[in-house]
Write an enzyme that holds these catalytic residues in place. Structure first.
Site, PDB file in Angstrom:
ATOM      1  N   ASP A  49       0.994  -1.264  -0.012  1.00 22.77           N
ATOM      2  CA  ASP A  49      -0.097  -0.133   0.114  1.00 22.77           C
ATOM      3  C   ASP A  49       0.807   1.242  -0.088  1.00 22.77           C
ATOM      4  O   ASP A  49       2.048   1.354   0.309  1.00 22.77           O
ATOM      5  CB  ASP A  49      -0.945  -0.046   1.244  1.00 22.77           C
ATOM      6  CG  ASP A  49      -2.068   1.096   0.894  1.00 22.77           C
ATOM      7  OD1 ASP A  49      -2.114   1.951   0.120  1.00 22.77           O
ATOM      8  OD2 ASP A  49      -3.067   0.886   1.946  1.00 22.77           O
TER       9      ASP A  49
HETATM   10  C1  BGC Z   1      -4.807   3.370   0.245  1.00 14.86           C
HETATM   11  C2  BGC Z   1      -5.077   2.496  -1.027  1.00 14.86           C
HETATM   12  C3  BGC Z   1      -5.113   2.968  -2.163  1.00 14.86           C
HETATM   13  C4  BGC Z   1      -3.703   3.867  -2.246  1.00 14.86           C
HETATM   14  C5  BGC Z   1      -3.376   4.460  -3.533  1.00 14.86           C
HETATM   15  C6  BGC Z   1      -3.814   4.284   0.101  1.00 14.86           C
HETATM   16  O1  BGC Z   1      -3.777   5.334   0.858  1.00 14.86           O
HETATM   17  O2  BGC Z   1      -5.163   2.837   1.528  1.00 14.86           O
HETATM   18  O3  BGC Z   1      -6.254   1.903  -0.803  1.00 14.86           O
HETATM   19  O4  BGC Z   1      -5.096   2.181  -3.220  1.00 14.86           O
HETATM   20  O5  BGC Z   1      -3.424   4.879  -1.271  1.00 14.86           O
HETATM   21  O6  BGC Z   1      -4.076   5.815  -3.735  1.00 14.86           O
END
Ligand code: BGC
Length: 767
Positions: A268
């Site tokens: 993530d």
């Molecule tokens: C989130 C993810 C997301 C990623 C990219 C993160 O803050 O937890 O779910 O896909 O950002 O935007």
């Protein structure tokens, strides 16, 4: 960056169509890469942060979540990753292309999609996501979000599907198949146990092996085995003392060796702390990528802390996925999605997942010729299409509920409408700027009216509709007060509407335009009908109009329990954990603190707890009404020679309008060595649209593995001896059919490798 060499890319595209495993053929390519190129591929190109900290390169598609490095020397293109669960999240406008727009369709949020209980609907929605990804040049969609809705207050529950892993896994699989049928990959996320937002990058979750296997991993297991996602996104949290992105037992032993996943694992965004440990653990790609990660990976390759074999293995599987993408295969970015079709898909899905919670005296459906309707509440005029953060979408429009009703020919009280529109505008002007980009959006309070005012409105209208709205999103969890519970003004308005309209024998309909569970027990008596519209995407108003008019017959069912009180949820005792230690600031301003949380409820999540502990609830899991009625008849349960149990029964539409029913099959397993929840969902199916009088035979199979429970002592799934009572019906609390299957001998149905063993002594709830 991103330039493709057409001839080579065509050759590779042809290669991608052969039936070999994705990473085959990639060995040679990886062997040609130098160390610097290898490291670049392990990290993304960085991103332009909201606080102005600009990454190393511009993102290939403006507003997407990230891009991988292109290695032009070897014709490896940049791959584009974009959120998210409710639509393709990219910037709707671009500085260098004035006058052009790049809007995406806003689909219903995850909770609504799951409430359809229909993987086929999820598949169709997935097709539309795939279409939009292709149009906008996106290769990997960062969805579905499929964490378990462990606690009602998790700020991202709207993105997720259910408190039940079977349902979550099946909907995810359907969605994944739909997206990937369009040659776009998904990233099922967040692997695993990202069940709260508070201090999400510093929270250590202590979870038993059994709860991991039966609850938190189970949905992912189903999604991996059945949906075959191209990629998996590891989560932010620590699990039993170690970041998930640094856990080899999670990312290699379980995900790849046990479940057979052969795709790419990405972190993530900015997740985990030790880049080398992550890559070694099998987290192939670090997103969005930082120069610190680049430095540590280069030194690790030099020092041998990261071996060439591990790096190459990761890169082979990464490129095996990349070669299937549009960017690799010369897809043309049209920037013209099939928006009309996708809007229709969005609307249909919304009508399939809205849930009728109450309908006294059949006040719904209402004919558009009924008379004047009085529409109250912010959400009637500014309907919340979805939540905030990466689960948001830049849609070109939202059809608000008042617009949808007017489109469908309903007549609304115009004075009340004008008053609301004016009030909302004034209130927006008064809202102070958010102090941090990550802080929650505040919704303005509903316009309050005196009893006299309501009385005057009631005399000129035939029905009152009051929409209650909520929003939430990334970085924070919801609060019990003024969010789970109604605000004082909302309760006051409800009471007045109920009193005044009922005094004249006129009905009050409540619409719940929410993303997660709220308190309903204390006020539901005030309403004649309650429709849970969820956050239904951009076609919100049109979908609501179809439901209220009866053009669509409600067939959604709850995928989570609506408890009487927040405190009734066992996890409320420790959610979102105990913060301790120093606060650090992420991205300059987002505070984060080390947090510990013990999952004391263990496997007793959601209805597994309420049912076993016999705690009364407001609306049970699986609940949802229809404008028609169904009967359940003639159950048979046969144990086949392979141990599979085949369950057949009939559902008949006994009412006067066509409708669909979700048949739910629960099992009460025998207590033996292991304690068991009172009931567990083991299979389900939504019927076709049944005409009045029409019936359908439902044929469901449950395998011995599905009936098994996880035994921590032997690290295996065991099917204990005894009676398995199969119960079938329309919700957890309406199970008219049952049949019993006996298992004579306790047997091991699957042996696993000991993994994710807790380091803390968790005081587990036991029955
Ligand atoms: C989130 C993810 C997301 C990623 C990219 C993160 O803050 O937890 O779910 O896909 O950002 O935007």
């Amino acid at each position: 960056m991103g330039k493709l060499y057409p001839i080579l890319s065509l050759a590779l595209a042809v290669g991608a169509m052969t039936a070999c495993k994705p990473q085959e053929n990639m060995k040679e390519l990886v062997s040609k890469l130098n160390q610097e190129q290898k490291v670049l591929l392990m990290i993304g190109t960085g991103m332009e942060l909201a606080d102005g900290n600009v990454g190393k390169t511009k993102l290939k598609v403006p507003g997407c979540a990230g891009t991988s490095y292109a290695i032009e020397e070897h014709a490896i293109p940049a791959i584009v990753f974009a959120d998210g669960p409710a639509g393709v999240r990219i910037d709707p406008t671009r500085e260098n292309e004035p006058g052009k727009t790049f809007y995406a369709t806003a689909f219903p949020v995850g909770s609504l999609l799951a409430s359809t209980w229909d993987p086929e609907v999820a598949k169709t929605v997935g097709n539309s996501f795939g279409d939009e990804c292709n149009a906008y040049g996106v290769d990997i969609l960062l969805a579905p979000g499929m964490n378990i809705q462990r606690n009602p207050l998790c700020g991202r529950n709207f993105e997720y599907y259910s408190e039940d892993p079977l349902l979550s896994g099946k909907i995810s699989s359907g969605f994944t198949q739909g997206v990937q049928a369009m040659n776009v990959g998904v990233s099922i996320k967040h692997f695993v146990a990202n069940n709260s937002e508070t201090n999400r990058m510093d929270v250590n979750e202590n979870i038993s092996e059994r709860a991991m296997r039966e609850i938190y991993l189970k949905g992912f297991e189903i999604a991996v085995k059945e949906g075959k996602p191209w990629t998996v996104m590891s989560s932010y949290n620590l699990l039993n003392g170690t970041y998930t992105s640094e856990r080899k037992d999670l990312l290699e032993t379980i995900l790849r060796n046990e479940w057979g996943f052969d795709g790419l694992v990405m972190s993530d965004w900015y997740g985990g702390k030790d880049a080398v440990a992550q890559i070694n653990a099998g987290n192939d790609l670090l997103m969005p990528g930082t120069s610190d990660q680049q430095d540590s990976l280069i030194s690790a390759l030099k020092s041998g802390r990261l071996s060439k074999e591990t790096a190459d293995r990761n890169l082979e599987r990464m490129l095996g996925i990349y070669r299937k993408t549009g960017s690799w295969n010369g897809r043309v970015t049209t920037n013209i999605p099939n928006s009309t079709n996708n809007a229709n898909v969005s609307k249909t899905a919304a009508t399939e997942g809205m849930i009728l919670l109450k309908n006294n005296n059949k006040v719904l459906p209402i004919a558009s010729t009924e008379g004047n309707i009085a529409l109250f509440g912010l959400g009637s005029y500014e309907t919340i299409k979805g939540g905030t953060g990466s689960g948001d979408v830049h849609a070109s429009k939202v059809i608000h509920i008042f617009e949808g009703l007017e489109n469908a020919g309903f007549s609304l009280d115009q004075d009340l409408k004008e008053m609301n529109l004016k009030y909302n505008k004034q209130q927006h002007d008064l809202i102070p700027e958010k102090k941090g980009w990550w802080l929650p959006d505040s919704l303005i309070d509903d316009m309050q009216l005196s009893e006299e005012e309501i009385s005057a409105i009631s005399k000129r209208t035939t029905l009152a509709i009051y929409t209650i709205s909520r929003t939430s999103g990334e970085f924070y969890d919801r609060k019990e007060k003024n969010d789970f519970q109604l605000k004082a003004g909302e309760l006051e308005l409800l009471k007045l509407l109920s009193k005044v309209y009922h005094a004249q024998n006129k009905a009050l309909v409540v619409l719940l335009n929410i993303g997660g569970v709220i308190e309903t027990a204390s006020w539901k008596e005030l309403a004649d009908a309650i429709l849970l519209t969820w956050q239904p995407g951009q076609e919100a108003g049109n979908a609501v109009a179809d439901m209220l008019s009866g053009k669509a017959n409600p067939s959604g069912k709850l995928t989570m329990t609506f408890p009487v009180n927040y405190a009734d949820a066992y996890s409320s005792r420790n959610f979102p954990g105990k913060a301790m230690g120093k606060i650090r600031y992420l991205f300059g301003s987002l505070p984060s603190q080390e947090t510990e949380v013990d999952y004391q409820e263990d496997i007793y999540v959601g209805y597994r707890y309420f049912e076993t502990a016999k705690i009364p609830v407001s609306f049970p899991f699986g609940f949802g009404l229809s404008y028609t009625s169904f009967s359940y008849e003639m159950i048979s349960a046969d144990k086949k020679s392979d141990g599979n149990v085949q369950v057949k029964f009939k559902i008949k539409n006994t009412g006067s309008v066509a409708g669909k029913e979700v048949a739910e099959l629960y099992v009460q397993s025998p207590k033996g060595k292991l304690s068991k929840p009172a009931l567990e969902l083991k299979a389900f199916q939504k019927t076709i649209l049944l005409k009045p009088g029409e019936e359908q035979t439902i044929d469901l199979t449950v395998t011995p593995y599905q009936l098994s429970s996880f035994d921590e002592e032997t690290h295996s799934w065991i099917l204990e001896k005894g009676d398995y009572v199969i119960q079938v019906g329309s919700s957890l609390h309406e199970l008219p059919l049952n049949a019993t299957i006996t298992n004579e001998e306790t047997k091991v149905t699957l042996k696993t490798t000991p993994s994710l063993i807790p380091t803390a002594n968790i005081q587990k709830l036991q029955f």
